[in-house]
Design a protein around this motif. Structure first.
Motif, mmCIF file in Angstrom:
data_model
loop_
_atom_site.group_PDB
_atom_site.id
_atom_site.type_symbol
_atom_site.label_atom_id
_atom_site.label_comp_id
_atom_site.label_asym_id
_atom_site.label_seq_id
_atom_site.Cartn_x
_atom_site.Cartn_y
_atom_site.Cartn_z
ATOM 1 N N HIS A 51 -4.298 -10.109 -0.886
ATOM 2 C CA HIS A 51 -3.229 -9.810 -0.445
ATOM 3 C C HIS A 51 -2.147 -11.072 0.048
ATOM 4 C CE1 HIS A 51 -5.365 -9.989 3.756
ATOM 5 N NE2 HIS A 51 -3.943 -9.452 3.831
ATOM 6 N N GLU A 52 -1.258 -11.372 0.400
ATOM 7 C CA GLU A 52 -0.802 -11.815 1.254
ATOM 8 C C GLU A 52 0.908 -11.140 1.940
ATOM 9 O OE1 GLU A 52 3.714 -12.931 -1.637
ATOM 10 O OE2 GLU A 52 1.707 -14.861 -1.909
ATOM 11 N N VAL A 53 1.143 -12.138 3.351
ATOM 12 C CA VAL A 53 1.848 -11.079 3.595
ATOM 13 C C VAL A 53 3.309 -11.269 3.566
ATOM 14 C CG1 VAL A 53 2.841 -10.770 6.346
ATOM 15 C CG2 VAL A 53 -0.359 -10.958 5.574
ATOM 16 N N SER A 54 4.303 -10.857 3.448
ATOM 17 C CA SER A 54 5.839 -11.385 3.519
ATOM 18 C C SER A 54 6.286 -9.710 4.287
ATOM 19 C CB SER A 54 5.922 -10.882 2.105
ATOM 20 O OG SER A 54 7.878 -10.937 1.713
ATOM 21 N N LYS A 55 7.813 -9.959 5.004
ATOM 22 C CA LYS A 55 8.248 -9.310 5.238
ATOM 23 C C LYS A 55 7.274 -8.137 6.716
ATOM 24 C CE LYS A 55 12.466 -10.211 3.014
ATOM 25 N NZ LYS A 55 13.022 -9.696 2.156
ATOM 26 N N ARG A 56 6.391 -8.500 7.008
ATOM 27 C CA ARG A 56 5.553 -8.028 8.202
ATOM 28 C C ARG A 56 4.717 -7.045 6.958
ATOM 29 N NH1 ARG A 56 8.940 -5.783 12.507
ATOM 30 N NH2 ARG A 56 7.505 -3.942 12.631
ATOM 31 N N ILE A 58 1.416 -7.638 0.677
ATOM 32 C CA ILE A 58 1.190 -7.522 -1.058
ATOM 33 C C ILE A 58 -0.223 -7.942 -1.400
ATOM 34 C CG2 ILE A 58 2.869 -8.191 -2.955
ATOM 35 C CD1 ILE A 58 4.663 -6.717 -0.260
ATOM 36 N N TYR A 59 -0.223 -6.571 -2.187
ATOM 37 C CA TYR A 59 -1.762 -7.130 -2.954
ATOM 38 C C TYR A 59 -1.387 -7.039 -4.365
ATOM 39 C CZ TYR A 59 -3.400 -4.578 0.779
ATOM 40 O OH TYR A 59 -4.625 -4.170 2.469
ATOM 41 N N ARG A 60 -2.762 -7.735 -4.821
ATOM 42 C CA ARG A 60 -2.161 -8.237 -6.623
ATOM 43 C C ARG A 60 -3.822 -8.785 -7.163
ATOM 44 N NH1 ARG A 60 1.591 -11.423 -6.133
ATOM 45 N NH2 ARG A 60 1.452 -12.113 -4.138
ATOM 46 N N LEU A 61 -3.830 -8.734 -8.060
ATOM 47 C CA LEU A 61 -5.331 -8.246 -8.734
ATOM 48 C C LEU A 61 -5.266 -10.301 -8.697
ATOM 49 C CD1 LEU A 61 -4.628 -6.310 -11.999
ATOM 50 C CD2 LEU A 61 -5.632 -5.766 -10.445
ATOM 51 N N THR A 62 -6.443 -10.483 -8.337
ATOM 52 C CA THR A 62 -7.293 -12.005 -8.151
ATOM 53 C C THR A 62 -7.560 -11.626 -9.899
ATOM 54 O OG1 THR A 62 -9.772 -10.696 -8.425
ATOM 55 C CG2 THR A 62 -8.406 -11.425 -6.742
ATOM 56 N N GLU A 63 -8.107 -12.378 -10.614
ATOM 57 C CA GLU A 63 -8.545 -12.790 -11.797
ATOM 58 C C GLU A 63 -9.474 -12.036 -12.389
ATOM 59 O OE1 GLU A 63 -10.823 -16.448 -14.279
ATOM 60 O OE2 GLU A 63 -8.863 -17.192 -13.259
ATOM 61 N N LYS A 64 -10.509 -11.639 -11.244
ATOM 62 C CA LYS A 64 -11.613 -11.085 -11.661
ATOM 63 C C LYS A 64 -11.122 -9.976 -11.784
ATOM 64 C CE LYS A 64 -16.189 -9.692 -8.550
ATOM 65 N NZ LYS A 64 -16.761 -9.959 -7.703
ATOM 66 N N GLY A 68 1.110 -1.495 -0.168
ATOM 67 C CA GLY A 68 0.129 0.127 0.056
ATOM 68 C C GLY A 68 0.514 1.142 0.271
ATOM 69 N N TYR A 69 1.846 1.101 0.991
ATOM 70 C CA TYR A 69 3.080 2.594 0.932
ATOM 71 C C TYR A 69 3.107 2.763 -0.597
ATOM 72 C CZ TYR A 69 6.570 5.589 2.022
ATOM 73 O OH TYR A 69 7.405 6.771 1.743
ATOM 74 N N ALA A 70 3.688 1.627 -1.121
ATOM 75 C CA ALA A 70 4.248 2.264 -2.214
ATOM 76 C C ALA A 70 2.849 2.911 -3.653
ATOM 77 C CB ALA A 70 4.868 0.791 -3.022
ATOM 78 N N LEU A 71 2.646 1.614 -3.364
ATOM 79 C CA LEU A 71 0.974 2.333 -4.474
ATOM 80 C C LEU A 71 0.520 4.087 -3.749
ATOM 81 C CD1 LEU A 71 -1.429 -1.056 -4.242
ATOM 82 C CD2 LEU A 71 -0.555 0.243 -6.033
ATOM 83 N N ALA A 72 0.847 4.524 -3.215
ATOM 84 C CA ALA A 72 0.377 6.293 -2.390
ATOM 85 C C ALA A 72 1.011 6.605 -3.000
ATOM 86 C CB ALA A 72 0.280 5.674 -1.008
ATOM 87 N N LYS A 73 2.189 5.907 -2.513
ATOM 88 C CA LYS A 73 3.397 7.167 -3.236
ATOM 89 C C LYS A 73 3.185 7.354 -4.705
ATOM 90 C CE LYS A 73 8.567 7.569 -3.086
ATOM 91 N NZ LYS A 73 9.635 7.218 -1.937
ATOM 92 N N LYS A 74 3.416 6.168 -5.305
ATOM 93 C CA LYS A 74 2.969 6.174 -6.770
ATOM 94 C C LYS A 74 2.131 6.968 -7.020
ATOM 95 C CE LYS A 74 5.770 1.793 -7.910
ATOM 96 N NZ LYS A 74 5.389 0.650 -8.617
ATOM 97 N N LEU A 75 0.676 6.401 -7.476
ATOM 98 C CA LEU A 75 -0.531 7.281 -7.101
ATOM 99 C C LEU A 75 -0.739 9.061 -6.954
ATOM 100 C CD1 LEU A 75 -2.484 3.909 -8.014
ATOM 101 C CD2 LEU A 75 -1.577 5.292 -9.684
#
Length: 75
Positions: free
Chosen positions: A51-56, A59-65, A22-29
């Protein structure tokens, strides 16, 4: 009438490039962190992202939908 807001559309486009937190998305957008997490939560509730949790961090990703929705919005 828009199907989704401009901010949510931009988030989906960014996530189509690569999974991100989320932080990266906020910064980029140039969206506030609180707003981006609100949008992410709503997109996840709708089944468009996951999402999945990685290093606390979530991390968000698109689903097929989400991929299908983005494809429809771009056409």
């Amino acid at each position: 009438m828009a199907i989704i807001s401009k901010a949510k559309f931009e988030i989906l486009k960014e996530l189509s490039k690569s999974p991100q937190h989320g932080y990266a998305l906020a910064k980029k957008l140039n969206i506030t962190i609180s707003s981006v997490y609100t949008h992410l939560s709503e997109l996840e509730e709708g089944g468009f992202i996951e999402h999945e949790v990685s290093k606390r961090r979530k991390i968000y990703r698109l689903t097929e939908k989400g991929e299908q929705l983005l494809k429809l919005l771009i056409e």
